[in-house]
Design a protein around this motif. Sequence first.
Motif, PDB file in Angstrom:
ATOM      1  N   CYS A  21       0.832  -1.209   0.000  1.00 34.10           N
ATOM      2  CA  CYS A  21       0.000   0.000   0.000  1.00 34.10           C
ATOM      3  C   CYS A  21       0.861   1.252   0.000  1.00 34.10           C
ATOM      4  N   LEU A  22       1.859   1.302   0.884  1.00 30.87           N
ATOM      5  CA  LEU A  22       2.710   2.489   0.979  1.00 30.87           C
ATOM      6  C   LEU A  22       3.572   2.664  -0.267  1.00 30.87           C
ATOM      7  N   GLU A  23       4.064   1.570  -0.805  1.00 30.03           N
ATOM      8  CA  GLU A  23       4.904   1.667  -2.011  1.00 30.03           C
ATOM      9  C   GLU A  23       4.141   2.323  -3.151  1.00 30.03           C
ATOM     10  N   ARG A  24       2.907   1.912  -3.368  1.00 32.75           N
ATOM     11  CA  ARG A  24       2.097   2.495  -4.434  1.00 32.75           C
ATOM     12  C   ARG A  24       1.754   3.949  -4.128  1.00 32.75           C
ATOM     13  N   ARG A  27       4.697   6.325  -4.508  1.00 31.27           N
ATOM     14  CA  ARG A  27       5.060   6.458  -5.921  1.00 31.27           C
ATOM     15  C   ARG A  27       4.081   7.346  -6.674  1.00 31.27           C
ATOM     16  N   GLU A  28       2.805   7.265  -6.347  1.00 27.11           N
ATOM     17  CA  GLU A  28       1.769   7.927  -7.135  1.00 27.11           C
ATOM     18  C   GLU A  28       1.426   9.343  -6.661  1.00 27.11           C
ATOM     19  N   VAL A  29       1.597   9.643  -5.382  1.00 28.71           N
ATOM     20  CA  VAL A  29       1.257  10.977  -4.875  1.00 28.71           C
ATOM     21  C   VAL A  29       2.408  11.921  -5.171  1.00 28.71           C
ATOM     22  N   LEU A  30       2.147  12.933  -5.995  1.00 23.60           N
ATOM     23  CA  LEU A  30       3.191  13.858  -6.433  1.00 23.60           C
ATOM     24  C   LEU A  30       3.165  15.175  -5.674  1.00 23.60           C
ATOM     25  N   LEU A  31       2.027  15.538  -5.095  1.00 20.67           N
ATOM     26  CA  LEU A  31       1.961  16.748  -4.297  1.00 20.67           C
ATOM     27  C   LEU A  31       2.797  16.589  -3.024  1.00 20.67           C
ATOM     28  N   PRO A  32       3.312  17.699  -2.474  1.00 21.27           N
ATOM     29  CA  PRO A  32       3.966  17.598  -1.155  1.00 21.27           C
ATOM     30  C   PRO A  32       2.982  17.009  -0.147  1.00 21.27           C
ATOM     31  N   GLU A  51       7.100   1.748  10.158  1.00 22.95           N
ATOM     32  CA  GLU A  51       8.267   2.473  10.662  1.00 22.95           C
ATOM     33  C   GLU A  51       9.506   2.177   9.823  1.00 22.95           C
ATOM     34  N   GLU A  52       9.583   0.989   9.276  1.00 18.87           N
ATOM     35  CA  GLU A  52      10.685   0.654   8.375  1.00 18.87           C
ATOM     36  C   GLU A  52      10.672   1.568   7.154  1.00 18.87           C
ATOM     37  N   VAL A  53       9.474   1.808   6.603  1.00 25.47           N
ATOM     38  CA  VAL A  53       9.359   2.725   5.462  1.00 25.47           C
ATOM     39  C   VAL A  53       9.672   4.157   5.894  1.00 25.47           C
ATOM     40  N   ALA A  54       9.182   4.548   7.077  1.00 28.27           N
ATOM     41  CA  ALA A  54       9.362   5.917   7.565  1.00 28.27           C
ATOM     42  C   ALA A  54      10.838   6.258   7.756  1.00 28.27           C
ATOM     43  N   ARG A  55      11.664   5.263   8.045  1.00 26.94           N
ATOM     44  CA  ARG A  55      13.088   5.531   8.239  1.00 26.94           C
ATOM     45  C   ARG A  55      13.772   5.996   6.965  1.00 26.94           C
ATOM     46  N   THR A  56      13.212   5.636   5.823  1.00 30.78           N
ATOM     47  CA  THR A  56      13.817   6.042   4.553  1.00 30.78           C
ATOM     48  C   THR A  56      12.992   7.074   3.799  1.00 30.78           C
ATOM     49  N   ASP A  57      11.748   7.308   4.223  1.00 34.01           N
ATOM     50  CA  ASP A  57      10.892   8.294   3.563  1.00 34.01           C
ATOM     51  C   ASP A  57      10.213   9.145   4.630  1.00 34.01           C
ATOM     52  N   PRO A  98      -4.452   5.107  -5.421  1.00 36.98           N
ATOM     53  CA  PRO A  98      -3.672   6.247  -4.915  1.00 36.98           C
ATOM     54  C   PRO A  98      -3.348   7.282  -5.984  1.00 36.98           C
ATOM     55  N   ARG A  99      -3.475   6.931  -7.254  1.00 35.28           N
ATOM     56  CA  ARG A  99      -3.235   7.917  -8.307  1.00 35.28           C
ATOM     57  C   ARG A  99      -4.222   9.073  -8.247  1.00 35.28           C
ATOM     58  N   GLN A 100      -5.357   8.854  -7.572  1.00 31.58           N
ATOM     59  CA  GLN A 100      -6.406   9.878  -7.543  1.00 31.58           C
ATOM     60  C   GLN A 100      -6.300  10.811  -6.335  1.00 31.58           C
ATOM     61  N   ILE A 101      -5.355  10.553  -5.449  1.00 26.82           N
ATOM     62  CA  ILE A 101      -5.215  11.404  -4.266  1.00 26.82           C
ATOM     63  C   ILE A 101      -4.905  12.839  -4.665  1.00 26.82           C
TER      64      ILE A 101
END
Length: 263
Positions: A21-24, A27-32, A51-57, A98-101
């Motif tokens: 879910c987070l990977e997609r 990748r798809e949300v381009l706004l800040p 939290e593993e993802v949060a450490r790098t993003d 998520p492309r529609q966010i």
Amino acid sequence: MKPRVSVIVPVYNEGAAILRCLERMLREVLLPAEVLIVHDMPDDTTVPYAEEVARTDPRVRTVLNTYGRGPANAIRFGIDAARAPVVVVTMADGCDDPRQIDELARLVDRGVVVAAASRYMPGGQQVGGPRLKRLLSRWAGRTLYTFARVGTRDATNSFKAYDAAFVREVGIESRTGFEIGLELTAKANRLRLPVAEIPTIWLDRPLGESHFDLGRFLPGYLRWYFFAYGRRLSREKLAARTGAVAVPRQPDPRGSTEYEKTG
């Protein structure tokens, strides 16, 4: 950079499934943006993976909901913790696109207070899911759109963007399930504030088990379904329903007024 959109993701023991879910989403949300993973328990199985993802993003934050267990309280807590002027609520199960966010958030930037991803407008589709739930949701969406003129054919869908100032002004009364999307759409309608929609394709949960309990959540949906019908309410009368007073706080840079709740 201050985020322009806060994405609220209520979770409950999603485990490793949150990674997809987070990977997609990232990748798809381009706004800040910031992505808030809202969990009810410190030992929720979603937390270590998020939290593993949060450490790098740095866009990802895990936040512990202290308002009480359940999706309604998690969404309420996430909106209060959000730093952006626009909030988008989406599920962790991969059903939402998520492309529609970004597109939903830009509609709020343009002045609507609720922007809905609609399964039931031309170009939208629902693939899978429990048959009874689909029938009730479609019936509610069509009747509310036709007779209450709520501005969307899919008032019950949780995948929506909101003006954060509007949400904080009118408050959230739901405490049980996912009926918050219907509640805020109904309140916008009674205030005669703009609601818009874009088509979406909803796909049934590809991994894990759904936590939606129709019998438990149905009374909340019915309450806000009937509330959507009625004469225009003033902000003061709507605020009085929640025991709060809408107080102007500061001008919104987009031209509207931001409010805080007191009382």
